[in-house]
Design a protein around this motif. Sequence first.
Motif, mmCIF file in Angstrom:
data_model
loop_
_atom_site.group_PDB
_atom_site.id
_atom_site.type_symbol
_atom_site.label_atom_id
_atom_site.label_comp_id
_atom_site.label_asym_id
_atom_site.label_seq_id
_atom_site.Cartn_x
_atom_site.Cartn_y
_atom_site.Cartn_z
ATOM 1 N N PRO A 1 7.078 -4.900 0.357
ATOM 2 C CA PRO A 1 6.301 -4.070 0.021
ATOM 3 C C PRO A 1 4.779 -4.502 0.202
ATOM 4 C CG PRO A 1 7.253 -5.183 -1.842
ATOM 5 C CD PRO A 1 8.027 -5.636 -0.676
ATOM 6 N N GLN A 2 4.398 -5.734 0.564
ATOM 7 C CA GLN A 2 2.942 -6.135 0.831
ATOM 8 C C GLN A 2 2.785 -5.974 2.167
ATOM 9 O OE1 GLN A 2 5.830 -8.302 0.957
ATOM 10 N NE2 GLN A 2 5.656 -9.688 2.400
ATOM 11 N N ILE A 3 3.697 -5.356 2.998
ATOM 12 C CA ILE A 3 3.417 -4.926 4.416
ATOM 13 C C ILE A 3 3.092 -3.603 4.615
ATOM 14 C CG2 ILE A 3 4.050 -5.256 6.776
ATOM 15 C CD1 ILE A 3 3.767 -8.034 5.732
ATOM 16 N N THR A 4 2.017 -3.525 5.102
ATOM 17 C CA THR A 4 1.409 -1.883 5.520
ATOM 18 C C THR A 4 1.599 -1.670 7.093
ATOM 19 O OG1 THR A 4 -0.137 -1.942 3.675
ATOM 20 C CG2 THR A 4 -0.367 -0.130 5.176
ATOM 21 N N VAL A 5 2.127 -0.799 7.458
ATOM 22 C CA VAL A 5 1.921 -0.311 8.924
ATOM 23 C C VAL A 5 1.073 0.752 8.919
ATOM 24 C CG1 VAL A 5 3.323 0.908 10.875
ATOM 25 C CG2 VAL A 5 4.517 -0.928 9.128
#
Length: 135
Positions: free
Chosen positions: A12-16
Amino acid sequence: MFHPWRLLREMPQITVIWTELNHKSALTDGVSQIWLDRRLFQVERRCSLTHELIHIERGHTSRQSAAIEEAVRAETARRLIPFDELLRHKRWALSIEELADSLWVTTSVLKDRINHLDKKQSRLFAKAYCDTGAD
């Protein structure tokens, strides 16, 4: 089959970020963001996302050397193309393009997989029929 989108859901810490990139299909800061070119086809998105997730896993936060980039490409290909699937699909594919399509990868990722087979895998791969034209 490896599903990079499923892996991404577990991070969840990764944003696309969908954008238009020049001369690249994807980029990452190595920590929390991945930029994907919105013009990519689904198979290209799958391959590019996997590649960038590996950079994040390995903590690559800046531009990498050619050797490290090659290692990430090899790992991307290994994850996306299990060897048994490569052999199974090669037996009926009539071209490298058809083989890549059936494995749901780009021809570039397929060539990376073929070029990084170990000696035993190379022998088995050579025995399966299909002229892939890989160098």
